[in-house]
Design an enzyme around this catalytic site. Structure first.
Site, short mmCIF file in Angstrom:
data_model
loop_
_atom_site.label_atom_id
_atom_site.label_comp_id
_atom_site.label_asym_id
_atom_site.label_seq_id
_atom_site.Cartn_x
_atom_site.Cartn_y
_atom_site.Cartn_z
N TYR B 124 1.02 -1.19 0.40
CA TYR B 124 -0.32 0.13 -0.04
C TYR B 124 1.01 1.41 0.20
O TYR B 124 1.56 1.27 0.78
CB TYR B 124 -1.12 0.27 1.43
CG TYR B 124 -1.90 0.73 0.76
CD1 TYR B 124 -2.35 0.96 0.19
CD2 TYR B 124 -1.83 2.18 1.78
CE1 TYR B 124 -3.78 2.51 0.35
CE2 TYR B 124 -2.24 3.38 1.72
CZ TYR B 124 -3.28 3.27 0.87
OH TYR B 124 -3.93 5.07 0.77
N GLN B 186 -10.61 1.00 1.75
CA GLN B 186 -10.75 0.40 0.18
C GLN B 186 -9.91 -0.70 -0.03
O GLN B 186 -10.17 -1.63 -0.38
CB GLN B 186 -11.63 1.11 -0.73
CG GLN B 186 -11.37 2.34 -1.18
CD GLN B 186 -10.96 3.93 -0.10
OE1 GLN B 186 -11.86 3.55 1.04
NE2 GLN B 186 -10.73 4.47 -1.04
N ASN B 209 -2.32 6.34 6.98
CA ASN B 209 -3.30 7.19 7.45
C ASN B 209 -4.16 6.06 8.72
O ASN B 209 -4.02 4.95 8.52
CB ASN B 209 -4.33 8.31 7.57
CG ASN B 209 -5.10 7.99 6.06
OD1 ASN B 209 -5.44 6.32 6.29
ND2 ASN B 209 -6.56 8.38 5.43
N SER B 233 4.71 9.12 12.98
CA SER B 233 5.96 8.86 12.63
C SER B 233 6.90 10.11 14.19
O SER B 233 6.64 11.19 14.75
CB SER B 233 6.85 8.91 11.39
OG SER B 233 8.31 9.06 11.08
N GLN B 255 11.51 15.51 10.85
CA GLN B 255 11.20 14.70 10.95
C GLN B 255 9.12 15.37 11.36
O GLN B 255 8.24 14.40 11.40
CB GLN B 255 11.52 14.23 12.46
CG GLN B 255 9.68 12.57 13.10
CD GLN B 255 10.17 11.36 11.45
OE1 GLN B 255 10.82 11.30 11.03
NE2 GLN B 255 9.40 11.18 11.62
N HIS B 258 6.55 15.49 8.95
CA HIS B 258 5.61 14.97 8.78
C HIS B 258 4.04 15.08 8.13
O HIS B 258 3.48 14.21 7.66
CB HIS B 258 6.33 13.76 8.54
CG HIS B 258 6.82 12.48 7.60
ND1 HIS B 258 7.10 12.21 7.07
CD2 HIS B 258 8.78 11.90 8.29
CE1 HIS B 258 7.76 11.45 6.56
NE2 HIS B 258 8.64 11.61 7.11
N GLU B 322 11.12 5.63 16.57
CA GLU B 322 12.07 5.17 15.17
C GLU B 322 12.63 4.78 15.31
O GLU B 322 13.35 4.37 14.11
CB GLU B 322 11.02 5.35 14.76
CG GLU B 322 10.29 4.38 12.86
CD GLU B 322 9.44 5.39 12.11
OE1 GLU B 322 9.22 6.89 12.31
OE2 GLU B 322 8.92 5.40 11.12
N HIS B 323 13.31 5.98 14.35
CA HIS B 323 14.36 7.01 14.37
C HIS B 323 15.37 7.14 15.55
O HIS B 323 14.50 8.18 16.04
CB HIS B 323 14.34 7.92 13.38
CG HIS B 323 13.81 7.43 11.97
ND1 HIS B 323 12.13 8.35 12.02
CD2 HIS B 323 13.64 6.63 10.17
CE1 HIS B 323 11.81 7.32 11.21
NE2 HIS B 323 12.56 6.53 10.30
N ASP B 356 15.48 7.84 4.52
CA ASP B 356 14.61 7.50 4.48
C ASP B 356 14.52 7.53 2.98
O ASP B 356 13.41 7.25 2.64
CB ASP B 356 13.72 8.70 4.71
CG ASP B 356 13.69 9.18 6.50
OD1 ASP B 356 13.20 8.23 7.17
OD2 ASP B 356 13.64 10.60 6.78
N GLU B 410 4.17 -36.12 29.69
CA GLU B 410 3.10 -35.32 29.38
C GLU B 410 1.44 -36.09 29.50
O GLU B 410 0.72 -35.17 28.44
CB GLU B 410 3.60 -34.91 28.30
CG GLU B 410 4.06 -32.91 28.71
CD GLU B 410 4.71 -32.57 27.57
OE1 GLU B 410 4.30 -32.85 26.82
OE2 GLU B 410 5.33 -31.78 27.86
N HIS B 415 1.43 -39.89 21.18
CA HIS B 415 2.68 -39.52 20.07
C HIS B 415 3.93 -40.04 21.50
O HIS B 415 4.89 -40.59 20.57
CB HIS B 415 2.93 -37.79 21.83
CG HIS B 415 2.09 -36.67 21.62
ND1 HIS B 415 1.16 -36.75 21.00
CD2 HIS B 415 2.76 -35.37 20.83
CE1 HIS B 415 0.71 -35.09 21.29
NE2 HIS B 415 1.77 -34.85 20.33
#
Lengths: 429, 429
Positions: B124, B186, B209, B233, B255, B258, B322-323, B356, B410, B415
C-alpha cells in the site's frame, strides 16, 4: 475419518476449511478479567485463581523451596530425557543467531543490522490435564540464548496450589528463576499490565486455551508483542505407496489426542493405503487413554485421495499445515516443493512427536493456515533487529544529491535541508 | 519545543508518552467499508473512491499505456536518483538472506530451516500531498529479492484519476506489474478479500493514515498478515557538545514536517546546545513550505536536558524511538548501548533522511514504542522460515527413548506410540 476421493479443485477451499473460531463471545468474558487485573493487580489475579482453578494462593511466586522439592520429585529417567531434549533444542537454535554484516552501499555509506534481545519476555505454560514442560524448553531455551534480561513464567496451580514438578524442574534447568502460579486470561493480563508480584513484559509467548488466545490478542492493543495468533493444533500427512499404514495412523492419532478441536488430514494417491490407514486408525484409537478426545477430533478429520503426487503437493500447500509429515519414498525431493507449512517431517522414521519434544526444532508453530505468512518460534522471535548506518563526509558528498532530489520530489523540503545544511558545512571547510 | 531540564526518573514515563491514538471511532467507520468490499468487490471499491478521492475510476488497474506515459513524464535527474537509491537498498537487503544450515543434533537426526517466500503480498502506497515513491522501493525491493510470486500495489488516484508518475516509474523499475488505483481502507479491504480486479493477498505492507492502520489491524482477524502496527512517525536525537545545533535542528524538523502528530525529541547533557538548538529550530521552521504542519508537531515535542550521557542513553532506550540519531563524538560507542530503536544514525553526517531514501536501510520502522519488540521491514518480512527434519532409523533408535519418556510424562500416549510403533518395526528387521 471421512475418506474423500478425487475431489474437484474448486471444492478444495471448502474441504480444507478449519473449524471456525468465534472469539467474540470469549473476548467479552476476557475483557473484564483484563480490566480487573489492570486495576487491582495481585488481588484480582488471586480472585480469578480461586474462581477458575479452585485454589486459594497466598504467594503467587513459586518459592525456591518449592523448586528444590520439585527437582527432587522428578524421576531421574525423565530428567535425563529432558536434558537430552534441551541439548538438541539448544544446538538447533544457537546457529540461528545472525552475525553483523556491514555493507558499504556506496563509498563512505556503511549500513548494518544488529540483533538485540527483547528486554522482558513472559512465557505462558498451560497446566490442566497435561503438564506441558516441553513448552518450557521450546520457549525458555531461545529466550536464554537470545539474552533476554527478564524471563518470567506463568503457569496455573493445581487444586493443591502446586505447580507440576516437571515444569519447575525444566524451568530450573533452562535457568528461569521467576515463576508464578497463575493461569488463564489473568496470567496474560498480569504480563500485560504488571502486578505487585508479576512483572509487565514486552512480549508474551506460549500456547493456551481460547481464553488465553483472546487475552493475548487483546494484549497487542496495549503495545505488548505476542509470539503468534493461535488456533487448534493440526497435522497433515502426505503419503505414497511406500508408507506404512500403521505409522501413518499413529501419526494422525498423535495429533488427534491433543484436543477435540484438533484436525488431522491425510493426502495420498494410493487408494489401498488410504483404506488401510483408515482401518488402522480405527484399530489404534481404541487403545489410547485419550481415545474419547481423539475420536471427537477424528470427526473433523479427512483422508483425501488424489490422482497424482503433484495434485497432493498443491493441495497440501493450499492447506498450509502446522505440521506436515511426508511419508514418501522421495520425501526430500517432495519437501523441496513445500511452500506453506510450519514444520516438515521427512520420511518414514520421522514422527511428528520427535519435533514436539526432542529433535531440536521448535514446536511452537503457526496453526489455522497462518503458515502461509508466519514462521514458528525461533531465536529471531526474541530479538529486534535494529539497523544502523554511519556516513562519512565523503559518503554524504556521494549520496547527498540523490537524497536531495528524492526529498524534493516528495515535497519534503525539511528532509532535503537536513542534507543540504551539512553539504554546505562540508563545502565551507 | 518544550525545554525540560533534569527530569526526575519517575517522571520519564509520562514525559515520553506518545499522543494517545484512539482507534475505536476509526474502527467503526472502517468496518462497513471492509464489509462492503467483501460483499460487492470492485463496485464498492469504486464507490468509495468516488466518495473519498472525488474521482470516478472505470478501470481500477493501471494500464501499460499509463505506465509508459508516466515513465516518460519523470525527469531524468529524478530517475537517476531513484535508481541510485534502488541499488543501495538492494545491496543492503540482499545480504539478509539466510542460508540453509543443516544441524545434526544427534547422530541420524538432521534439522534445518529454510526461508520460503510468502506467495502473495500487497503493497500500500499512500498518495495525497506527498507521493511516497520511496516506499515503493522500500517495500517492493525486498518483495522481489525474496521471490514473492504475486506482488500487487494499491495507491489512491488523484482527482483526475491518475497515479503519480514517480510512483509508477518506481514500481516499474522494481518490477511490479500489478498496480491498482485504490486507496484508503477500501484498498486494504480489497487486499484482504480480493475483488474482481484486485487480488487477495497473504500479507499487507505499507504506511497509511489512521483508516488504513485500522483496516490493516482488522485484516489480521481474517488471517492476513501485516508488516507491523503503525503510529505517527518520530525521531529522537541524542547529542553532546560536539553536535552542531543547525544540523540537529534540521533533523528534528525533517521529522516534524511529516504530520501534525509527528513527535521529535532531543536529549542532551549540554545546556548550551539545548538552548542553541531550540533557537535554530525556531529560525529554520519559518523557512519551510510545510511550516504549519511542523509547528503543530513541535508542540508535542521536547528537548530534554539530562545530567550525564548514561542517563541520556537510559532515557532514550526507554523511549524506543523509530529513528534515533546519535550526534555525538563517540557515536559508535554509544550506539553499542542502544537496546531499543528502529534505526540508528551515527555521527554528525548521518541525517535521518539518508535512511528515509537512499542509504540502503529500510524506512518502514516500528513507531509508538513498538521498537521494544518489533523490527523494521527487512527481507525476513517476506519469508516464512519453515523447519525441516529427517531422522534415520539409526537416529530414531538414538532419540526414541527420550521422546517416549517425555510424551508419557505429559500423558500423551499417542505421541509416544508414534515412536514405539516405529522402534518395534526396526527391531523386527
Amino acid at each position: 475419518m471421512q475418506l474423500i476421493k478425487y475431489p474437484a479443485k474448486d471444492t478444495w477451499g471448502e474441504l480444507l476449511q478449519r473449524p471456525v473460531m468465534n472469539l467474540d463471545e470469549v473476548e467479552n468474558r476476557v475483557k473484564p478479567i483484563m480490566q480487573a487485573v489492570k486495576e487491582q493487580g495481585d488481588a484480582a489475579v488471586k480472585d480469578f485463581t480461586q474462581q477458575f482453578d479452585q485454589v486459594k494462593v497466598d504467594d503467587l511466586r513459586v518459592s525456591n523451596y518449592e523448586i528444590q522439592k520439585a527437582i527432587e520429585a522428578v524421576p531421574e529417567e525423565l530428567k535425563a530425557a529432558i536434558s537430552n531434549a534441551r541439548n538438541n533444542i539448544e544446538k538447533f537454535h544457537v546457529v540461528q543467531k545472525e552475525l553483523v554484516k556491514k555493507v558499504e552501499t556506496m563509498p563512505g555509506v556503511m549500513c548494518w543490522r544488529k540483533s538485540v534481545p527483547i528486554d522482558k519476555v513472559g512465557l505462558y505454560i498451560p497446566g490442566g490435564t497435561a503438564p506441558l514442560f516441553s513448552s518450557v524448553l521450546m520457549l525458555g531455551i531461545p529466550a536464554k540464548l537470545a539474552g533476554c534480561q527478564e524471563i518470567a513464567l506463568c503457569t496455573p496451580p493445581d487444586k493443591n496450589g502446586k505447580v507440576n514438578p516437571a515444569i519447575l524442574f525444566t524451568a530450573d534447568l533452562v535457568g528461569i528463576k521467576n515463576i508464578y502460579k497463575c493461569g488463564g486470561a489473568q496470567a496474560i493480563a498480569a504480563f500485560t499490565f504488571g502486578t505487585e508480584s508479576i512483572p509487565a513484559v514486552d512480549k508474551i509467548f506460549g500456547p493456551g486455551n481460547q481464553y488465553v488466545t483472546a487475552a493475548k490478542q487483546m494484549a497487542t492493543k496495549y503495545g505488548v508483542g505476542i509470539d503468534m495468533p493461535a488456533g487448534p493444533s493440526e497435522v497433515a500427512v502426505l503419503a505414497d505407496s511406500s508408507a506404512n499404514p500403521k505409522f501413518v495412523a499413529a501419526d494422525l492419532l498423535s495429533q488427534a489426542e491433543h484436543g477435540v478441536d484438533s484436525q488431522v488430514i491425510m493426502v495420498t494417491n494410493d487408494a489401498l493405503l488410504a483404506e488401510a490407514t483408515e482401518k488402522e486408525v480405527e484399530r489404534q484409537v481404541g487403545e489410547l487413554p485419550r481415545r474419547d478426545i481423539a475420536k471427537q477430533a477424528l470427526k473433523n478429520s479427512k483422508i483425501i485421495l488424489v490422482d497424482a503426487t503433484d495434485t497432493a503437493v498443491e493441495l497440501i500447500n493450499q492447506y498450509a499445515a502446522e505440521h506436515l509429515i511426508i511419508a514418501m519414498k522421495n520425501a526430500e525431493e517432495i519437501g523441496e516443493k513445500i511452500t506453506n507449512a510450519g514444520s516438515v517431517f521427512l520420511g518414514h522414521y520421522t514422527p511428528e512427536s520427535a519435533g514436539d519434544y526432542a529433535s531440536g526444532t521448535n514446536h511452537t508453530l503457526p496453526t489455522n493456515g497462518y503458515a502461509r505468512v508466519y514462521s514458528g518460534v525461533s531465536l529471531d522471535s526474541y530479538f529486534k533487529k535494529i539497523t544502523f548506518q554511519q556516513i562519512s563526509t565523503e559518503g554524504l558528498k556521494q549520496i547527498g544529491i540523490t537524497i536531495e532530489r528524492m526529498a524534493a520530489a516528495e515535497q519534503l523540503e525539511a528532509h532535503k535541508k537536513a542534507v543540504s545544511i551539512r553539504l554546505e558545512e562540508i563545502r565551507k571547510r
